[in-house]
Design an enzyme around this catalytic site. Structure first.
Site, PDB file in Angstrom:
ATOM      1  N   GLU A   1     -11.711   0.540 -10.720  1.00 12.25           N
ATOM      2  CA  GLU A   1     -11.317  -0.434 -11.766  1.00 12.25           C
ATOM      3  C   GLU A   1     -12.136  -0.334 -13.050  1.00 12.25           C
ATOM      4  O   GLU A   1     -11.593  -0.434 -14.153  1.00 12.25           O
ATOM      5  CB  GLU A   1     -11.353  -1.859 -11.214  1.00 12.25           C
ATOM      6  CG  GLU A   1     -10.257  -2.162 -10.188  1.00 12.25           C
ATOM      7  CD  GLU A   1     -10.538  -1.575  -8.819  1.00 12.25           C
ATOM      8  OE1 GLU A   1     -11.719  -1.250  -8.533  1.00 12.25           O
ATOM      9  OE2 GLU A   1      -9.581  -1.423  -8.024  1.00 12.25           O
TER      10      GLU A   1
ATOM     11  N   ASP B   1      -5.129  -9.830  -8.129  1.00 11.35           N
ATOM     12  CA  ASP B   1      -5.280  -8.906  -9.264  1.00 11.35           C
ATOM     13  C   ASP B   1      -3.999  -8.330  -9.879  1.00 11.35           C
ATOM     14  O   ASP B   1      -3.634  -8.633 -11.015  1.00 11.35           O
ATOM     15  CB  ASP B   1      -6.250  -7.766  -8.894  1.00 11.35           C
ATOM     16  CG  ASP B   1      -5.961  -7.112  -7.544  1.00 11.35           C
ATOM     17  OD1 ASP B   1      -4.947  -7.469  -6.905  1.00 11.35           O
ATOM     18  OD2 ASP B   1      -6.744  -6.238  -7.118  1.00 11.35           O
TER      19      ASP B   1
ATOM     20  N   GLU C   1       0.829  -1.211   0.000  1.00 10.25           N
ATOM     21  CA  GLU C   1       0.000   0.000   0.000  1.00 10.25           C
ATOM     22  C   GLU C   1       0.859   1.256   0.000  1.00 10.25           C
ATOM     23  O   GLU C   1       0.552   2.241  -0.662  1.00 10.25           O
ATOM     24  CB  GLU C   1      -0.937   0.028   1.220  1.00 10.25           C
ATOM     25  CG  GLU C   1      -1.962  -1.105   1.275  1.00 10.25           C
ATOM     26  CD  GLU C   1      -3.019  -1.050   0.170  1.00 10.25           C
ATOM     27  OE1 GLU C   1      -2.999  -0.098  -0.637  1.00 10.25           O
ATOM     28  OE2 GLU C   1      -3.844  -1.981   0.109  1.00 10.25           O
TER      29      GLU C   1
ATOM     30  N   ARG D   1       0.802   3.738  -3.303  1.00  2.47           N
ATOM     31  CA  ARG D   1       0.147   5.040  -3.105  1.00  2.47           C
ATOM     32  C   ARG D   1       1.167   6.153  -2.861  1.00  2.47           C
ATOM     33  O   ARG D   1       1.141   7.186  -3.536  1.00  2.47           O
ATOM     34  CB  ARG D   1      -0.827   4.976  -1.927  1.00  2.47           C
ATOM     35  CG  ARG D   1      -1.934   3.959  -2.136  1.00  2.47           C
ATOM     36  CD  ARG D   1      -2.954   4.003  -1.012  1.00  2.47           C
ATOM     37  NE  ARG D   1      -3.679   2.737  -0.935  1.00  2.47           N
ATOM     38  CZ  ARG D   1      -4.967   2.615  -0.655  1.00  2.47           C
ATOM     39  NH1 ARG D   1      -5.701   3.674  -0.416  1.00  2.47           N
ATOM     40  NH2 ARG D   1      -5.532   1.424  -0.582  1.00  2.47           N
TER      41      ARG D   1
HETATM   42  C1  DMJ Z   1      -6.102   0.391  -5.297  1.00  2.00           C
HETATM   43  O1  DMJ Z   1      -5.422   0.674  -4.135  1.00  2.00           O
HETATM   44  C2  DMJ Z   1      -5.239  -0.330  -6.275  1.00  2.00           C
HETATM   45  O2  DMJ Z   1      -5.804  -0.204  -7.538  1.00  2.00           O
HETATM   46  C3  DMJ Z   1      -5.048  -1.768  -5.941  1.00  2.00           C
HETATM   47  O3  DMJ Z   1      -4.310  -2.468  -6.910  1.00  2.00           O
HETATM   48  C4  DMJ Z   1      -6.374  -2.447  -5.789  1.00  2.00           C
HETATM   49  N1  DMJ Z   1      -7.319  -1.724  -5.035  1.00  2.00           N
HETATM   50  C5  DMJ Z   1      -7.370  -0.318  -4.959  1.00  2.00           C
HETATM   51  C6  DMJ Z   1      -8.531   0.334  -5.651  1.00  2.00           C
HETATM   52  O4  DMJ Z   1      -9.692  -0.359  -5.669  1.00  2.00           O
END
Ligand code: DMJ
Length: 623
Positions: free
Chosen positions: A526, A357, A212, A216
């Site tokens: 997404e 994902d 995270e 970010r």
């Molecule tokens: C984001 O922090 C990123 O895209 C991550 O890969 C998956 N989830 C969230 C947004 O939904």
């Protein structure tokens, strides 16, 4: 409710015969067939094949007679003369990258080099883009009023909360969006907060999550570095805020601490938590990390190495992917947990939703990031991606009933266990990634014209368009017009009554099942991310229209008058019960992708930038 049955070949509506090994002749005939966008593989009769051979001969003659002055990249990334060698190019297997210009060249020419002409902003879309900018302004104004310096805003309580370790995550996540939107006042405020407070925070704070914080905060800093004119002005989107070197220094300090997650681990798989003020790291309780988490930090660490001149960041991060390459997989698909203690996968749960994902997203994006430097050292990532997407099409893709939406389900017990028709909203990153992986950021038209699409690329592009439709229908089917966090799909083996989304006029009301526990919406990006990428690649305006419809639903149901936007508890009822949280990715991703979707293609062109998984654009290397 009937129980779902184990996977059966009959359920796969994708034609598996298409995935068998092809002879070189078949490769050739398919390459030629791609010249026609309305291909029909089934119609390749012997007569047509002979005609193709004739056409091929003529094409060869024409190509051989061209001047050998042009150059192209061969598979090993070296420049070779083409002309006589074009025959080889036609037969060559992927990966193939289009020639690239540096980001500033594209900007300076004022047009995208991705084959499309600039979409001269028509007033309707310019006005809609302005509405997104206003929404960002409203979101930021709530955050700065009530939560400046906290990770997230609680817009209804009008206060801040530190849910991500206390590094002011919203400030850094939002910064490059403000730069792209040209919101100079926000760039100044956010930039000066970063300059004044962030280094101190990083040196004092305790536990943060490696993934995270990387996607970010580190990703946000690196993108701000580039967009503010780092790398000698390859792109300078703002004159406000700190100098690029400030962002770079903070990024280095943060990454040096995060590196302990890699260096403390007994295997190439990093620990998942870092104590910032100690520069120490430890594994998650139980020892397993999410596969997506450990495999989605490489874009950021690679770029930091490139701009700092210090290879250590890239070296450590890339060890993870090189290691995963050696592990056993199921048709390229991987379990969602991996142990930093043993280096092995844990369990058999396979999905492209949470914890799985961005593993798939980074395989192709890290390969793309290398640009013209692509060489055999990185080709393995492209191969892993192609194999995984084949696995997705073979093992995870099904059609719902009665109306046949294409969806990606899960294998919670591996490929020998039962199939689950569950799809997280998170899976909706996949249409965009599939489309990007197919054309490498060019428009579909251009990629077809230049015969750059392999058979796999075409299959992936088709799946991208089908899945994007499903993701949009997950919004359309609810009373609020906003998607739930998770949807199930009605299939021959699986059904559940009384769990519709609340929009009775939706054509797919009976295909999509929404369980009570899954009815929330966290303002996730997404679907609009995929709409943006698909619009850029196909130029089909339906993706813009769909994005606008989703934006209007966010405006109607999630906007908080006093400032900010909020997550919802239940998208199937009107008015929806509101949660009290504005996630950082609403500013970092959702509004950024909507803004870009309605704007000009030359802004952050897809053949010159890769977006990290938090939507922070990083330039593709071109030297
Ligand atoms: C984001 O922090 C990123 O895209 C991550 O890969 C998956 N989830 C969230 C947004 O939904």
């Amino acid at each position: 409710m009937s129980k779902s049955l184990p996977y059966s070949v009959k359920d796969i509506h994708y034609d598996n015969a298409k995935f068998r090994h092809r002879s070189p002749l078949k490769v050739l005939s398919q390459s030629l067939l791609t010249l026609n966008t309305k291909r029909n593989y089934a119609s390749c009769s012997t007569g047509k094949f002979l005609i193709l051979i004739l056409v091929f001969g003529l094409v060869c003659l024409m190509l051989m007679s061209k001047s050998p002055n042009e150059s192209a990249l061969n598979e090993k990334g070296k420049v070779t003369f083409v002309g006589g060698l074009r025959l080889g190019r036609l037969l060559r297997k992927p990966p193939r990258l289009p020639p690239r210009l540096s980001p500033d060249e594209g900007q300076l020419r004022g047009s995208s080099t991705n084959g499309s002409t600039i979409s001269i902003s028509d007033p309707k879309w310019a006005a809609r883009q302005q509405s997104v900018k206003d929404a960002f302004d409203h979101a930021w104004s709530g955050y700065r009023k009530y939560a400046m310096g906290y990770d997230e805003l609680m817009p209804i309580s009008q206060k801040g909360v530190d849910g991500l370790g206390g590094l002011g995550a919203t400030v850094v996540d939002a910064l490059d969006t403000a730069m792209i939107m040209g919101l100079d006042n926000v760039v100044s405020e956010a930039g000066s907060w970063v300059e004044t407070h962030l280094l101190e925070r990083i040196s004092q704070k305790g536990q943060v999550n490696l993934f995270e914080t990387t996607i970010r905060v580190l990703g946000g800093l690196l993108s701000a570095y580039h967009l503010s004119g780092g790398e000698q002005g390859t792109m300078n989107m703002t004159h406000n805020g700190p100098k690029p070197a400030i962002y770079l220094n903070i990024a280095k300090d943060l990454a040096d601490r995060l590196l302990s997650a890699f260096t403390s681990s007994p295997t190439p798989v990093p620990f998942c938590d870092v104590i910032l003020h100690e520069s120490t790291a430890h594994p998650a309780p139980g020892g397993a990390s999410s596969t997506a988490e450990v495999a989605s930090v490489q874009l950021e660490f690679n770029y930091l190495s490139a701009i700092s001149g210090d290879p250590k960041y890239s070296t450590e991060a890339m060890k993870v992917l090189a290691h995963i390459k050696t592990l056993p997989k199921t048709e390229g698909l991987v379990p969602i947990y991996i142990s930093s203690q043993t280096g092995e996968f844990v369990g058999e749960n396979i999905r492209l939703g949470s914890r799985g994902d961005s593993y798939y997203e980074y395989l192709i994006k890290v390969w793309l990031q290398q640009g013209t430097k692509v060489n055999s050292n990185f080709t393995y990532l492209h191969d892993m991606y192609i194999e995984a997407m084949k696995g997705v099409r073979h093992l995870l893709v099904r059609n719902s009933i009665p109306k046949g939406l294409v969806f990606v389900g899960e294998l919670p017990y591996g490929s020998k266990g039962e199939f689950s028709p569950k799809m997280d909203h998170l899976v909706c990153f996949l249409p965009g990634t599939l489309a990007l992986g197919a054309t490498k950021g060019l428009t579909k038209e251009q990629a077809l014209k230049e015969n750059l699409l392999s058979f796999e690329d075409l299959e992936n592009l088709k799946l991208a368009e089908d899945l994007a439709k499903t993701c949009f229908e997950m919004y359309e089917v609810t009373a609020t017009g906003l998607a739930p966090e998770i949807a199930y799909f009605h299939t021959a083996e699986y059904s559940e009554d009384g769990l519709e989304g609340g929009n009775k006029s939706s054509v797919y009301a009976n295909d999509i099942i929404i369980k009570h526990a899954d009815r929330h919406n966290l303002l996730r990006p997404e679907t609009v991310e995929s709409l943006f990428v698909l619009y850029r690649i196909t130029k089909d305006t339906k993706y813009r229209d769909q994005g606008w419809q989703i934006f209007e639903a966010f405006e109607k149901y999630t906007k908080v008058k006093s400032g900010g936007y909020t997550s919802l508890d239940d998208v199937t009822e009107v008015p929806p019960h509101r949660r009290d949280k504005m996630e950082t990715f609403f500013l970092g991703e959702t509004l950024k992708y909507l803004y870009l979707l309605f704007g000009d293609d030359s802004v952050i062109p897809l053949d010159k930038f890769v977006f990290n998984t938090e939507a922070h654009p990083l330039p593709i290397r071109n030297t």
